[in-house]
Design a protein around this motif. Structure first.
Motif, short mmCIF file in Angstrom:
data_model
loop_
_atom_site.label_atom_id
_atom_site.label_comp_id
_atom_site.label_asym_id
_atom_site.label_seq_id
_atom_site.Cartn_x
_atom_site.Cartn_y
_atom_site.Cartn_z
N ALA A 183 0.88 -1.17 0.13
CA ALA A 183 -0.06 -0.01 -0.20
C ALA A 183 0.82 1.20 -0.11
CB ALA A 183 -0.94 0.03 1.08
N ARG A 184 1.98 1.14 0.61
CA ARG A 184 2.78 2.34 0.76
C ARG A 184 3.85 2.65 -0.37
NH1 ARG A 184 7.70 2.57 4.20
NH2 ARG A 184 8.19 0.30 4.89
N PHE A 185 3.79 1.55 -1.19
CA PHE A 185 4.96 1.65 -2.26
C PHE A 185 5.16 2.76 -3.27
CE2 PHE A 185 7.11 0.20 -6.32
CZ PHE A 185 8.29 -0.35 -5.81
N ASP A 186 3.84 3.24 -3.56
CA ASP A 186 3.70 4.47 -4.35
C ASP A 186 4.54 5.68 -3.76
OD1 ASP A 186 2.73 2.62 -6.23
OD2 ASP A 186 0.92 3.75 -6.50
N ARG A 187 3.81 5.91 -2.58
CA ARG A 187 4.22 6.98 -1.78
C ARG A 187 5.70 6.94 -1.31
NH1 ARG A 187 1.07 6.63 2.40
NH2 ARG A 187 2.63 5.71 3.52
N ASP A 188 6.25 5.93 -0.85
CA ASP A 188 7.55 5.64 -0.25
C ASP A 188 8.43 5.35 -1.09
OD1 ASP A 188 6.46 6.85 2.28
OD2 ASP A 188 6.30 4.73 3.29
N VAL A 189 8.39 4.85 -2.25
CA VAL A 189 9.41 4.58 -3.14
C VAL A 189 9.12 5.21 -4.57
CG1 VAL A 189 10.53 2.65 -4.42
CG2 VAL A 189 9.71 2.29 -2.25
N LEU A 190 8.00 5.13 -5.30
CA LEU A 190 7.91 5.72 -6.47
C LEU A 190 7.97 7.31 -6.58
CD1 LEU A 190 5.35 3.22 -8.36
CD2 LEU A 190 7.98 3.14 -8.20
N SER A 191 7.34 8.08 -5.38
CA SER A 191 7.47 9.26 -5.49
C SER A 191 8.85 10.03 -4.81
CB SER A 191 6.15 9.83 -4.68
OG SER A 191 6.42 9.48 -3.33
N VAL A 192 9.61 9.20 -4.60
CA VAL A 192 10.81 9.77 -3.96
C VAL A 192 11.69 10.29 -5.20
CG1 VAL A 192 13.06 9.20 -3.00
CG2 VAL A 192 11.12 8.19 -1.95
N PRO A 193 11.81 11.75 -5.12
CA PRO A 193 12.33 12.22 -6.20
C PRO A 193 14.02 11.64 -6.61
CG PRO A 193 12.41 13.66 -4.56
CD PRO A 193 11.63 12.55 -4.24
N GLY A 194 14.25 11.26 -8.00
CA GLY A 194 15.49 10.75 -8.17
C GLY A 194 15.93 9.28 -7.78
N ALA A 195 14.82 8.75 -7.22
CA ALA A 195 14.84 7.23 -7.11
C ALA A 195 14.97 6.34 -8.50
CB ALA A 195 13.57 6.74 -6.39
N THR A 196 15.86 5.58 -8.63
CA THR A 196 16.32 4.58 -9.57
C THR A 196 16.43 3.29 -9.21
OG1 THR A 196 18.51 5.04 -9.46
CG2 THR A 196 17.54 6.46 -10.93
N HIS A 197 16.43 2.96 -7.87
CA HIS A 197 16.74 1.62 -7.52
C HIS A 197 15.89 1.41 -5.97
CE1 HIS A 197 20.48 2.32 -9.74
NE2 HIS A 197 20.51 0.91 -9.83
N VAL A 198 15.47 0.16 -5.59
CA VAL A 198 14.76 0.01 -4.54
C VAL A 198 15.39 -1.44 -3.99
CG1 VAL A 198 12.98 -1.10 -5.78
CG2 VAL A 198 12.56 -0.21 -3.22
N LEU A 199 15.70 -1.14 -2.56
CA LEU A 199 16.19 -2.44 -1.91
C LEU A 199 15.01 -2.93 -1.10
CD1 LEU A 199 18.81 -0.43 -2.24
CD2 LEU A 199 20.12 -2.39 -1.38
N VAL A 200 14.57 -4.16 -0.89
CA VAL A 200 13.31 -4.48 -0.24
C VAL A 200 13.87 -5.54 0.92
CG1 VAL A 200 11.64 -3.94 -1.91
CG2 VAL A 200 12.64 -6.35 -1.79
#
Length: 377
Positions: free
Chosen positions: A231-248
């Motif tokens: 539920a929080r992926f869009d806000r806390d990952v995709l909307s982060v400015p400059g984000a190109t990678h995610v570690l889960v």
């Protein structure tokens, strides 16, 4: 040189009205809340993001200031800078809303401690927060936002009302988001020492730029302590400015926490489906996704956490993570910190003492399990 706004610091927040163990939620009235923010990345200008996302009434911020950190809760006075909001020194944030300050010219470096001081003149109600931040917050009576030191201030291990700091950095700067639970959040490591796994990873990178969106107790599949990861992926990952990678890093809380309430753990199929969905959404957004195996928790001292079903499902999901092709890379945290003689347990030298969280040495081992060549920041 062309520049862009990117995330230099992030803090995922939760509702103070949820059931949180170990830390009591709180509100403020005519108090100064001074918070230490460890910057993952730096730039020549910055702007601060403040949140009343989970508040039930309007939040009045009478004054907000930023500065470089001095000693403990002190600041370096010559760096003290007032924040403004559409030109005003104060701002009212409606319940459920957030606000971004005007940019200020305060150069800040990766790895530096930025100090944010907020004067909260009116009753806030229980404040939107990060309940186990791994950093000290200092609370003083009255408006002490511009004070060089806060003698006698109360020290609290939590972070309030702030969700991020953006910095103006060279165009093309890449940001990775550490999206997960307490193993990113740093529960078990030394408070205020910046020895969380994400801090160590930034040290290894040299130039930093992994921002931390870990929430202690957070789950992949179920809302409880914070919204579930899906539920929080869009806000806390995709909307982060400059984000190109995610570690889960998720799964422990889906397998261990239900036992506290007499409920069964998530199934392996449910966790696999959740991880697969995260991977799909990251790739649709053009982001690389790196996944951790689920760490050991057989020694957990908390009631109901250690169950044969949960541990068996951890092993099953980890085998899928290691051998599947859902992710761009895997960092095998489980093997890095497991006791070789008892692989469902944390190695004694990495255990903070509760059988479920890593100490400073364990957090370093977790960070060292990340392949920097694969991360390519």
């Amino acid at each position: 040189m062309a520049r862009q706004w990117v995330a230099g610091f992030r803090s995922a927040v939760v509702s103070p009205y949820e059931a949180i163990q170990f830390v009591e939620p709180r509100g403020f009235r005519d108090q100064t809340v001074r918070q230490v923010l460890r910057m993952a990345g730096g730039g020549d200008e910055l702007r601060v993001r403040l949140s009343n996302r989970h508040g039930r009434s309007a939040l009045v911020i009478g004054e907000a200031r930023v500065a470089e950190r001095g000693v403990a809760g002190g600041i370096i006075p010559e760096t003290d800078t007032a924040l403004r909001f559409d030109g005003a020194s104060d701002v009212v944030v409606p319940a459920g809303e957030e606000v971004v300050s005007d940019p200020v010219a305060l150069p800040v470096a990766a790895g530096a401690d930025l100090v944010l001081s907020l004067h909260l003149p009116e009753e806030t109600g229980l404040a939107t927060w990060s309940h186990q931040s791994g950093e000290p917050t200092y609370v003083a009576r009255g408006n002490r936002a511009g004070a060089a030191d806060l003698p006698g201030a109360e020290r609290v291990e939590a972070r309030f009302l702030v969700t991020g700091v953006d910095v103006l950095a060279p165009e093309g700067t890449a940001v990775a988001v550490a999206f997960g639970d307490s193993w990113f959040g740093g529960v078990g490591t030394t408070v205020g020492a910046n020895r969380r796994s994400v801090d160590v990873l930034n040290e290894r990178l040299g130039r930093g730029w992994v921002v931390n969106q870990g929430i202690a107790g957070n789950r992949l599949l179920t809302d409880e302590i914070g919204e579930r990861a899906l539920a929080r992926f869009d806000r806390d990952v995709l909307s982060v400015p400059g984000a190109t990678h995610v570690l889960v890093h998720f799964g422990i809380n889906d397998l261990a926490l239900p036992g506290m309430f007499g409920l069964p753990p998530a199934t392996a199929d449910e966790l696999v489906a959740g991880f697969t969905e995260l991977a799909r959404r990251a790739r649709e957004a053009g982001m690389a996704i790196h996944a951790a195996t689920i760490g050991p928790f057989a020694g957990a001292i908390y009631p109901g956490h250690n169950t044969p079903e949960g541990l068996a499902r951890r092993r099953e999901v980890n085998e899928w993570i290691r051998t599947g092709d859902a992710f761009d890379a895997v960092f095998d945290v489980a093997r890095a910190v497991a006791d070789p003689a008892r692989p469902d347990h944390i190695r004694p030298e990495f255990d903070c003492g509760d059988g479920m969280h890593l100490n400073d040495a364990g957090a370093r081992a977790m960070a060292e399990s990340v392949d920097l060549d694969a991360l390519r920041l």
